[in-house]
Design an enzyme around this catalytic site. Structure first.
Site, short mmCIF file in Angstrom:
data_model
loop_
_atom_site.label_atom_id
_atom_site.label_comp_id
_atom_site.label_asym_id
_atom_site.label_seq_id
_atom_site.Cartn_x
_atom_site.Cartn_y
_atom_site.Cartn_z
N TYR A 1 36.32 31.85 55.73
CA TYR A 1 34.84 31.98 55.73
C TYR A 1 34.17 30.79 56.40
O TYR A 1 33.18 30.27 55.89
CB TYR A 1 34.30 32.11 54.30
CG TYR A 1 34.80 33.30 53.54
CD1 TYR A 1 34.69 34.58 54.06
CD2 TYR A 1 35.38 33.15 52.28
CE1 TYR A 1 35.14 35.67 53.35
CE2 TYR A 1 35.83 34.24 51.56
CZ TYR A 1 35.71 35.49 52.11
OH TYR A 1 36.16 36.57 51.40
N TYR B 1 31.59 43.87 46.28
CA TYR B 1 32.67 43.11 46.93
C TYR B 1 33.90 43.16 46.04
O TYR B 1 33.83 42.87 44.85
CB TYR B 1 32.26 41.64 47.17
CG TYR B 1 33.38 40.84 47.78
CD1 TYR B 1 33.70 40.98 49.13
CD2 TYR B 1 34.15 39.97 47.01
CE1 TYR B 1 34.75 40.26 49.70
CE2 TYR B 1 35.20 39.25 47.57
CZ TYR B 1 35.49 39.41 48.91
OH TYR B 1 36.53 38.71 49.47
N ASP C 1 35.57 45.94 38.01
CA ASP C 1 36.12 44.75 38.68
C ASP C 1 35.47 43.52 38.05
O ASP C 1 34.38 43.11 38.44
CB ASP C 1 35.85 44.84 40.19
CG ASP C 1 36.36 43.60 40.91
OD1 ASP C 1 36.78 42.63 40.24
OD2 ASP C 1 36.33 43.59 42.15
N LYS D 1 40.80 35.13 38.78
CA LYS D 1 40.07 33.85 38.83
C LYS D 1 40.28 32.99 37.58
O LYS D 1 41.23 32.23 37.52
CB LYS D 1 38.59 34.11 39.09
CG LYS D 1 38.37 34.72 40.48
CD LYS D 1 37.01 34.45 41.01
CE LYS D 1 36.76 35.14 42.33
NZ LYS D 1 36.81 34.25 43.47
C1 LIG Z 1 34.46 40.87 42.11
C2 LIG Z 1 35.59 40.38 42.96
N1 LIG Z 1 36.65 41.18 43.20
C3 LIG Z 1 37.68 40.79 43.94
C4 LIG Z 1 37.70 39.54 44.51
C5 LIG Z 1 38.86 39.12 45.37
O1 LIG Z 1 39.61 38.17 44.69
P1 LIG Z 1 40.61 37.20 45.51
O2 LIG Z 1 39.73 36.26 46.27
O3 LIG Z 1 41.42 36.53 44.44
O4 LIG Z 1 41.44 38.06 46.40
C6 LIG Z 1 36.62 38.67 44.31
C7 LIG Z 1 36.59 37.34 44.92
O5 LIG Z 1 35.61 36.65 44.95
C8 LIG Z 1 35.54 39.11 43.51
O6 LIG Z 1 34.45 38.33 43.29
#
Ligand SMILES: Cc1ncc(COP(=O)(O)O)c(C=O)c1O
Length: 441
Positions: free
Chosen positions: A17, A147, A253, A282
């Protein structure tokens, strides 16, 4: 950062990014060590980590309990596979996650990162419907500006045009439901009204397309990457009701917002909602090592049993899935999360963050502000400089000793859950100073 290290960086390291020319032209941070809520640059400058290093350092840097769990497990067994085998840490972690999650969410499937786990959840959903003799249900429904990661399946469900445009022709786009978010201050009536309007839009799409939709995938209560778009819990309840009514699986998610961030264990708990699959990541390992998990409900897991001679297998798996060290770390991180939830300190910090962000929200240049548990955000008004001003504020905050990274015109704080009162007060004060110096009138 020494000139030598910078030169070697610019010659060999591809940063995520990151716009190349801007990066090459400007000074940037080089972090050498972390302790508690602080990051320390190679030059020895201390910075409060206002974004928990991309939302995962939930209990600060150098957390002694997580370090101990990591060291102990690393000395015992560093890796063993889960294909037709087991090891104790993964079993204990899966059991613990099953107990923590609502409803029938009983089966933990591990992957290496958030993107891989959302993909796994999507594959589970499609295969579940194939097992129900509904092979036509292969599409996904997602939220506008959602996202879910940067792999191809995840991009299809969370397509952000300015991120993902070069791959557009290769991505299978999901159907897109209107966002329940609206740009107003937390708790204003418009927030609820928009959530209800968005739920009507969701129903229209489900009515039209439910026959072909495998799952609705969404970020509960806060669309993080889109700019901490916090919305009203009533939307979650309507989404659950509608998904059940139209026979569409609900994938929550919670990779960003799960595990204590909202004040509840899961964001879905706030809406008293049990999804069919919940994705976590995370904070799961406190920011030590990458790990993510999809916890699926009993009916989905059971659908993978042999049926009438048809042998069914979930063909997905990563080298490091359920790795013993990450599993042991996660078990200790879950202890920390549950202890934080039982403490009075977390409630006090949530109230402090809310009051602080509300005060910043009244300052010149701010369009609106919102908070949700330990997430606090405000957006810079277009006529006060919008995206450019937010960037200037973040750079000024860094000079003052606070690390924040804007999302477009949005600035936010995502402190560690164990941040002290003084550290949080300092984060709010420095952000306020930076805001005041950029948006003076
Ligand atoms: C809601 C959500 N899902 C999936 C992801 C993707 O996770 P990763 O960066 O560990 O691939 C993120 C990353 O910021 C996220 O905020």
């Amino acid at each position: 950062m020494t000139e030598d290290l910078r030169a070697r960086d610019l010659k060999h390291l591809w940063h995520p990014y990151t716009h190349t020319e801007t990066f090459e032209a400007e000074p940037y941070l080089c972090i050498e060590r972390g302790e508690g809520a602080y990051l320390y640059t190679t030059g020895g400058k201390a910075l409060l980590d206002g974004i928990a290093s991309w939302w995962c350092v939930a209990f600060g840097h150098g957390n002694p309990r997580l370090l101990k769990a990591l060291h102990t497990q690393a000395g015992l067994l560093q890796q063993s596979i889960l294909g037709n085998m087991a090891h104790p840490s993964a079993v204990l972690l899966a059991e613990r996650l099953g107990r923590m999650c609502p409803g029938d969410l009983n089966y933990a499937y591990f992957a290496s990162d958030g993107s891989s786990v959302t993909e796994a959840a999507m594959k589970m959903a499609v295969q579940y419907w194939a097992h129900q003799r509904r092979p036509e249900k292969t599409r996904f429904l997602s939220l506008e500006e959602g996202y879910h990661g940067d792999t191809f399946g995840a991009m299809g469900a969370g397509y952000i045009s300015w991120f993902h445009a070069p791959y557009g022709s290769l991505v299978k786009p999901s159907l897109v439901a209107p966002t329940p978010f609206t740009p107003c201050n937390s708790g204003e009536p418009e927030e609820m009204a928009q959530a209800l309007r968005a739920a009507e839009g969701l129903e229209t799409l489900l009515k039209q397309h439910h026959q072909e939709i495998a799952a609705f995938i969404m970020e509960p209560l806060c669309q993080g990457a889109a700019g901490m778009r916090i919305y009203a819990p009533v939307y979650l309840q309507r989404a659950r009701e509608l998904c059940s009514q139209y026979e569409v699986l609900l994938i929550a998610d919670e990779i960003a917002v799960g595990l204590g961030r909202t004040g509840a264990l899961l964001a879905c708990d706030i809406g008293d909602v049990a999804p069919d699959i919940v994705c976590l990541g995370k904070a799961l390992t406190g920011g030590y090592l990458p790990m993510a998990v999809a916890v699926a409900d009993q009916k989905i897991y059971d659908s993978f049993r042999t049926n009438g001679g048809e042998r069914r297998v979930f063909f997905d798996g990563h080298t490091y899935c359920g790795n013993p060290i990450t599993s042991a770390l996660a078990l200790e991180a879950l202890n920390l999360i549950e202890e934080a939830q039982d403490s009075e300190a977390l409630g006090a910090r949530i109230a402090q963050l809310h009051a602080g962000i509300q005060a910043l929200g009244a300052m010149p240049g701010v369009a609106y502000w919102k908070t949700l548990g330990m997430i606090g955000m405000f957006a810079i008004a277009e006529d006060a400089g919008g995206v450019a001003a937010a960037r200037a504020i973040s750079l000024h905050a860094r000079e003052l000793g606070l690390f924040v990274r804007p999302l477009g015109e949005v600035l936010y704080l995502w402190p560690p859950l164990n941040v002290t009162e003084d550290e949080l007060a300092a984060m709010l004060r420095l952000l306020g100073q930076a805001l005041a110096s950029v948006c003076r009138t």
